[in-house]
Design a protein around this motif. Structure first.
Motif, PDB file in Angstrom:
ATOM      1  N   GLN A   1       5.887  -5.487  -3.361  1.00 42.14           N
ATOM      2  CA  GLN A   1       5.861  -6.525  -4.388  1.00 42.14           C
ATOM      3  C   GLN A   1       4.464  -7.147  -4.450  1.00 42.14           C
ATOM      4  N   GLN A   2       4.287  -8.063  -5.382  1.00 34.39           N
ATOM      5  CA  GLN A   2       2.972  -8.632  -5.636  1.00 34.39           C
ATOM      6  C   GLN A   2       2.433  -9.445  -4.456  1.00 34.39           C
ATOM      7  N   LEU A   3       1.122  -9.516  -4.385  1.00 34.05           N
ATOM      8  CA  LEU A   3       0.423 -10.440  -3.500  1.00 34.05           C
ATOM      9  C   LEU A   3      -0.040 -11.619  -4.345  1.00 34.05           C
ATOM     10  N   ILE A   4       0.345 -12.823  -3.960  1.00 31.56           N
ATOM     11  CA  ILE A   4       0.002 -14.029  -4.722  1.00 31.56           C
ATOM     12  C   ILE A   4      -1.012 -14.843  -3.931  1.00 31.56           C
ATOM     13  N   SER A   5      -2.153 -15.114  -4.559  1.00 31.74           N
ATOM     14  CA  SER A   5      -3.220 -15.893  -3.936  1.00 31.74           C
ATOM     15  C   SER A   5      -3.025 -17.368  -4.285  1.00 31.74           C
ATOM     16  N   VAL A   6      -2.623 -18.167  -3.288  1.00 33.84           N
ATOM     17  CA  VAL A   6      -2.269 -19.571  -3.497  1.00 33.84           C
ATOM     18  C   VAL A   6      -3.520 -20.454  -3.379  1.00 33.84           C
ATOM     19  N   THR A   7      -3.556 -21.527  -4.127  1.00 33.52           N
ATOM     20  CA  THR A   7      -4.677 -22.469  -4.084  1.00 33.52           C
ATOM     21  C   THR A   7      -5.029 -22.862  -2.648  1.00 33.52           C
ATOM     22  N   GLY A   8      -6.313 -22.801  -2.324  1.00 37.42           N
ATOM     23  CA  GLY A   8      -6.781 -23.199  -1.001  1.00 37.42           C
ATOM     24  C   GLY A   8      -6.772 -22.093   0.025  1.00 37.42           C
ATOM     25  N   SER A   9      -6.211 -20.945  -0.316  1.00 39.82           N
ATOM     26  CA  SER A   9      -6.149 -19.836   0.637  1.00 39.82           C
ATOM     27  C   SER A   9      -7.410 -18.980   0.549  1.00 39.82           C
ATOM     28  N   GLY A  10      -7.628 -18.191   1.592  1.00 39.72           N
ATOM     29  CA  GLY A  10      -8.703 -17.212   1.609  1.00 39.72           C
ATOM     30  C   GLY A  10      -8.206 -15.952   2.284  1.00 39.72           C
ATOM     31  N   LEU A  11      -8.267 -14.829   1.587  1.00 40.95           N
ATOM     32  CA  LEU A  11      -7.731 -13.575   2.126  1.00 40.95           C
ATOM     33  C   LEU A  11      -8.660 -12.424   1.804  1.00 40.95           C
ATOM     34  N   ARG A  12      -8.889 -11.590   2.813  1.00 36.49           N
ATOM     35  CA  ARG A  12      -9.602 -10.325   2.611  1.00 36.49           C
ATOM     36  C   ARG A  12      -8.605  -9.201   2.876  1.00 36.49           C
ATOM     37  N   LEU A  13      -8.322  -8.427   1.836  1.00 34.47           N
ATOM     38  CA  LEU A  13      -7.383  -7.316   1.907  1.00 34.47           C
ATOM     39  C   LEU A  13      -8.165  -6.012   1.854  1.00 34.47           C
ATOM     40  N   THR A  14      -7.967  -5.160   2.854  1.00 36.19           N
ATOM     41  CA  THR A  14      -8.614  -3.852   2.850  1.00 36.19           C
ATOM     42  C   THR A  14      -7.546  -2.771   2.979  1.00 36.19           C
ATOM     43  N   THR A  15      -7.646  -1.762   2.134  1.00 38.77           N
ATOM     44  CA  THR A  15      -6.713  -0.639   2.161  1.00 38.77           C
ATOM     45  C   THR A  15      -7.502   0.647   2.286  1.00 38.77           C
ATOM     46  N   ASP A  16      -7.178   1.431   3.298  1.00 33.59           N
ATOM     47  CA  ASP A  16      -7.854   2.698   3.548  1.00 33.59           C
ATOM     48  C   ASP A  16      -6.804   3.807   3.536  1.00 33.59           C
ATOM     49  N   ILE A  17      -6.980   4.770   2.640  1.00 33.37           N
ATOM     50  CA  ILE A  17      -6.000   5.838   2.454  1.00 33.37           C
ATOM     51  C   ILE A  17      -6.677   7.180   2.701  1.00 33.37           C
ATOM     52  N   GLY A  18      -6.088   7.978   3.583  1.00 32.07           N
ATOM     53  CA  GLY A  18      -6.590   9.310   3.848  1.00 32.07           C
ATOM     54  C   GLY A  18      -5.521  10.347   3.542  1.00 32.07           C
ATOM     55  N   LEU A  19      -5.824  11.274   2.638  1.00 36.41           N
ATOM     56  CA  LEU A  19      -4.878  12.301   2.222  1.00 36.41           C
ATOM     57  C   LEU A  19      -5.405  13.673   2.618  1.00 36.41           C
ATOM     58  N   ALA A  20      -4.537  14.490   3.185  1.00 30.50           N
ATOM     59  CA  ALA A  20      -4.887  15.889   3.404  1.00 30.50           C
ATOM     60  C   ALA A  20      -4.757  16.641   2.084  1.00 30.50           C
ATOM     61  N   ARG A  21      -5.374  17.793   2.002  1.00 29.75           N
ATOM     62  CA  ARG A  21      -5.209  18.622   0.808  1.00 29.75           C
ATOM     63  C   ARG A  21      -3.728  19.005   0.673  1.00 29.75           C
ATOM     64  N   GLY A  22      -3.207  18.851  -0.531  1.00 25.87           N
ATOM     65  CA  GLY A  22      -1.806  19.155  -0.769  1.00 25.87           C
ATOM     66  C   GLY A  22      -0.875  17.977  -0.569  1.00 25.87           C
ATOM     67  N   ALA A  23      -1.403  16.813  -0.193  1.00 16.54           N
ATOM     68  CA  ALA A  23      -0.566  15.623  -0.037  1.00 16.54           C
ATOM     69  C   ALA A  23      -0.287  14.982  -1.395  1.00 16.54           C
ATOM     70  N   ARG A  24       0.806  14.216  -1.443  1.00 15.74           N
ATOM     71  CA  ARG A  24       1.163  13.489  -2.664  1.00 15.74           C
ATOM     72  C   ARG A  24       1.201  11.984  -2.356  1.00 15.74           C
ATOM     73  N   LEU A  25       0.769  11.213  -3.335  1.00 12.02           N
ATOM     74  CA  LEU A  25       0.699   9.759  -3.145  1.00 12.02           C
ATOM     75  C   LEU A  25       1.008   9.041  -4.445  1.00 12.02           C
ATOM     76  N   VAL A  26       1.808   7.971  -4.331  1.00 14.52           N
ATOM     77  CA  VAL A  26       1.911   6.955  -5.373  1.00 14.52           C
ATOM     78  C   VAL A  26       1.629   5.630  -4.684  1.00 14.52           C
ATOM     79  N   PHE A  27       0.533   5.008  -5.046  1.00 11.92           N
ATOM     80  CA  PHE A  27       0.114   3.748  -4.425  1.00 11.92           C
ATOM     81  C   PHE A  27      -0.021   2.694  -5.516  1.00 11.92           C
TER      82      PHE A  27
END
Length: 256
Positions: free
Chosen positions: A112-138
Motif C-alpha cells: 500500500q501507499q507510503l504517506i509522508s506526514v508533516t514534520g517527518s523525514g524519511l530516506r527510502l532506498t530500494t535495490d532490486i537485482g534480477l537474474a536473466r529470465g526473472a519476472r518482476l512486478v514492482f
C-alpha cells in the motif's frame, strides 16, 4: 546525544518446492515489521507486511529483504498504508528494501501507499537485482501529506539491475529541504501523489514495449533490458492507484 531509533529487519526467502509449488524457508521479522503468510495458490506464496508499531519514526532504521530463488513465485503486499511520522529523534528515518529474483522466479511487490506526514523525514532506498529470465512486478506509491496537510521530507531512490547490469537508477526528493522545483511543472506539477511501476518479463526482449503516454498523468518508458518503467502523478492516492492498475493490466496478461 543518542539519536538512535528502532532497528528492525524483515527477511523472506521463497524457494521452489520441487512439486510445482513455493515454500518459505525463511520468514522472519521484528519490531514494527511483521510478516504474515496468507492464503495463496499452490504455485505462488502470498505474504503480508503488517505494521506492528507506528513508524517509521525519526531515527528508525528499517530493512525488508525478499529473495526469490529460481523457479519460485512470491506475492508480497501490506495490510495498510505506511506512515512516515516525526519522532523523538532528530535524525531522518531510513527504510531499505532489498529484492532479488533468480532465473525463472517471479516476484510481485505490491504494498500500500507510503504517506509522508508533516514534520517527518524519511530516506527510502530500494535495490532490486534480477537474474536473466526473472519476472518482476514492482509498484511504489508515495503520498505527500495526509488530507489538508503539508508533506514531510521524503527522498526515495530506486535501483534495478538485470543480469548484473544497471537498467534504472533514479532518485526523487520532495518536501521541505528538498532541492527547489520538486513541486514545479517539470516534476510533480502540483500533484500530491506519485508512483512508479517496474515490470520485467522475458517476453519483452522479442516484443518490446513502446514508449508513450498512458492517459493523463502517466507515461511508459522501456528500460535497457526486458523491462519497462511506468511513472505517474495524480492529485490523490485513489487516482494514482487507478493509473498504475490500468498500466499493469496492459502489460501483464491476467491469469484469470
Amino acid at each position: 546525544m543518542n539519536t538512535a531509533g528502532v532497528r528492525a529487519l524483515a527477511r523472506i526467502r521463497a524457494r521452489a518446492d520441487g512439486r510445482g509449488g513455493t515454500c518459505l524457508p525463511v520468514l522472519e521479522s521484528d519490531g514494527p515489521l511483521a510478516l504474515r503468510r496468507t492464503r495463496g495458490s499452490p504455485a505462488e506464496a502470498h505474504v503480508l507486511l503488517v505494521g506492528a508499531m507506528s513508524g517509521p519514526l525519526g531515527g528508525d532504521r528499517l530493512t525488508v529483504r525478499a529473495d526469490v530463488e529460481p523457479g519460485a513465485r512470491l506475492r508480497l503486499g501490506s495490510a495498510a498504508a505506511t506512515l512516515a511520522l516525526p519522532g523523538r529523534h532528530p535524525d531522518e528515518a531510513r527504510y531499505d528494501v532489498r529484492l532479488t529474483v533468480g532465473a525463472g522466479g517471479e516476484l510481485h511487490w505490491l504494498p500500500q501507499q507510503l504517506i509522508s506526514v508533516t514534520g517527518s523525514g524519511l530516506r527510502l532506498t530500494t535495490d532490486i537485482g534480477l537474474a536473466r529470465g526473472a519476472r518482476l512486478v514492482f509498484r511504489e506509491e508515495q503520498v505527500l501529506g495526509r488530507a489538508g496537510e503539508r508533506p514531510g521530507t521524503l527522498t526515495s531512490r530506486l535501483t534495478v539491475r538485470i543480469a548484473g547490469r544497471t537498467v534504472l537508477d533514479q532518485e526523487l526528493a520532495c518536501g521541505p529541504g528538498a532541492p527547489g522545483g520538486w513541486d514545479g511543472p517539470a516534476v510533480l506539477g502540483g500533484h500530491r501523489a506519485v508512483g512508479q511501476l517496474v515490470v520485467a518479463r522475458p517476453e519483452f526482449e522479442e516484443n518490446p514495449v513502446a514508449a508513450g503516454e498512458l492517459g493523463e498523468g502517466a507515461a511508459i518508458l522501456p528500460l535497457p533490458g526486458p523491462a519497462v518503467l511506468v511513472t505517474a502523478v495524480a492529485p490523490d492516492a485513489l487516482r494514482l492507484r487507478r493509473l498504475l492498475d490500468e498500466a499493469l493490466s496492459s502489460l501483464v496478461p491476467s491469469r484469470g
